[in-house]
Design a protein around this motif. Structure first.
Motif, PDB file in Angstrom:
ATOM      1  N   ASP A   1      42.096  47.624  44.446  1.00  0.00           N
ATOM      2  CA  ASP A   1      43.324  46.815  44.493  1.00  0.00           C
ATOM      3  C   ASP A   1      43.042  45.383  44.941  1.00  0.00           C
ATOM      4  OD1 ASP A   1      42.649  47.393  47.075  1.00  0.00           O
ATOM      5  OD2 ASP A   1      44.667  47.986  47.713  1.00  0.00           O
TER       6      ASP A   1
ATOM      7  N   GLU B   1      45.538  43.344  42.736  1.00  0.00           N
ATOM      8  CA  GLU B   1      46.906  43.875  42.825  1.00  0.00           C
ATOM      9  C   GLU B   1      47.791  43.423  41.676  1.00  0.00           C
ATOM     10  OE1 GLU B   1      48.051  42.583  46.783  1.00  0.00           O
ATOM     11  OE2 GLU B   1      47.431  44.513  47.596  1.00  0.00           O
ATOM     12  N   ASP B   2      47.261  43.487  40.431  1.00  0.00           N
ATOM     13  CA  ASP B   2      48.030  43.156  39.228  1.00  0.00           C
ATOM     14  C   ASP B   2      48.531  41.714  39.226  1.00  0.00           C
ATOM     15  OD1 ASP B   2      47.774  45.715  38.007  1.00  0.00           O
ATOM     16  OD2 ASP B   2      49.279  46.489  39.394  1.00  0.00           O
TER      17      ASP B   2
ATOM     18  N   LYS C   1      42.138  43.143  32.669  1.00  0.00           N
ATOM     19  CA  LYS C   1      43.082  44.222  32.973  1.00  0.00           C
ATOM     20  C   LYS C   1      42.388  45.328  33.771  1.00  0.00           C
ATOM     21  CE  LYS C   1      47.232  46.000  32.366  1.00  0.00           C
ATOM     22  NZ  LYS C   1      48.449  45.321  32.871  1.00  0.00           N
TER      23      LYS C   1
ATOM     24  N   ARG D   1      42.644  44.624  37.238  1.00  0.00           N
ATOM     25  CA  ARG D   1      44.039  44.410  37.637  1.00  0.00           C
ATOM     26  C   ARG D   1      44.404  42.928  37.681  1.00  0.00           C
ATOM     27  NH1 ARG D   1      45.909  48.262  42.457  1.00  0.00           N
ATOM     28  NH2 ARG D   1      47.874  47.272  41.846  1.00  0.00           N
TER      29      ARG D   1
ATOM     30  N   ASN E   1      46.202  40.256  35.069  1.00  0.00           N
ATOM     31  CA  ASN E   1      46.991  40.217  33.840  1.00  0.00           C
ATOM     32  C   ASN E   1      46.985  38.807  33.261  1.00  0.00           C
ATOM     33  OD1 ASN E   1      47.966  43.010  33.987  1.00  0.00           O
ATOM     34  ND2 ASN E   1      49.092  42.305  35.783  1.00  0.00           N
TER      35      ASN E   1
END
Length: 249
Positions: free
Chosen positions: A45, A48-49, A76, A79, A81
């Motif tokens: 993580d 965390e996107d 991706k 994580r 984008n």
């Protein structure tokens, strides 16, 4: 009986969106994969996107063509984008747009010439006054919270807990303990710094250059006053020695 006002199917409001800047120095996806694996240290993580803007200005001339689909998939995997590409030459535009990415020139509204023609350049005093804006937070920043000081410095007078994220386009000053993630110079300001009275963060970043502390913050400076700054492409940590009071009697 009066009718309640009908709700519109959609509303558009101004929102603050934070995106990390991924500056590409290579188009080789294997090399990028290895670099991201080393950067994240296997932490699932780490990002965390987060949204990511890819900057291709630093790619060397004659580098291999970018496989945009593979690059988006690679980010991706970590994580990140991808949402836009910055500083892309015209011959890349069609391939970028085909992946659903936006084109970003890297310019801000302040870069545009004034509509009424050229005006005098602001004086240094006027510029420093404008740059003096600051966001002040007086309450603890809890895990899961994200605070972004757009276009200014960020001052926090309470603890920044693990799992919290604080971001500023300018410098960050924490007059307490910093345990979470701190990202200064988020819009690319390499002169920004991070200060804390008790420094023990999970991650720090200056102008997109990251450093994590999986093995703990350097023991000689942990939990003491310290500053983080950028030296070339390296994150440096320096202690901040308290000033000795001067006896004026």
């Amino acid at each position: 009986m009066s009718k309640s006002p009908s709700q519109k199917p959609i509303e558009i409001k101004i929102s603050t969106v934070v995106a990390v800047s991924a500056i590409l120095h290579s188009a080789d996806t294997q090399a990028l994969d290895a670099a991201l694996r080393d950067m994240t240290g296997g932490v699932a993580d780490f990002f965390e996107d987060d949204l990511a803007v890819l900057d291709v200005a630093a790619l060397p001339p004659g580098s291999v063509p970018i496989d945009w689909a593979a690059l988006v998939a690679l980010l991706k995997k970590y994580r990140l984008n991808a949402v836009a590409v910055r500083n892309a030459p015209a011959d890349m535009h069609d391939a970028i747009l085909a992946q659903g990415l936006s084109l970003d020139s890297g310019k801000t509204r302040d870069d545009a010439p004034p509509k009424d023609g050229p005006k005098d350049t602001p004086t240094a005093a006027a510029q420093s006054g404008a740059d003096a804006q600051v966001m002040v937070i007086d309450t603890p920043v809890r895990a899961g919270q994200r605070i972004y000081a757009r276009g200014c410095d960020l001052i926090i007078t309470a603890v920044v807990n693990n799992g919290a994220e604080i971001i500023a386009d300018g410098s960050i000053h924490v007059y307490s303990s910093l345990y979470g993630r701190a990202l200064a110079g988020a819009s690319g300001n390499a002169q920004a710094r991070i200060f804390a009275l008790a420094m023990e963060p999970e991650l720090v970043s200056i102008a997109g250059v990251y450093r994590t502390f999986e093995d703990g913050f350097p023991a000689e400076m942990a939990r003491g006053p310290a500053q983080i700054r950028l030296a070339g492409d390296r994150i440096d940590i320096h202690s901040v020695n308290p000033v000795t009071p001067v006896n004026r009697s």
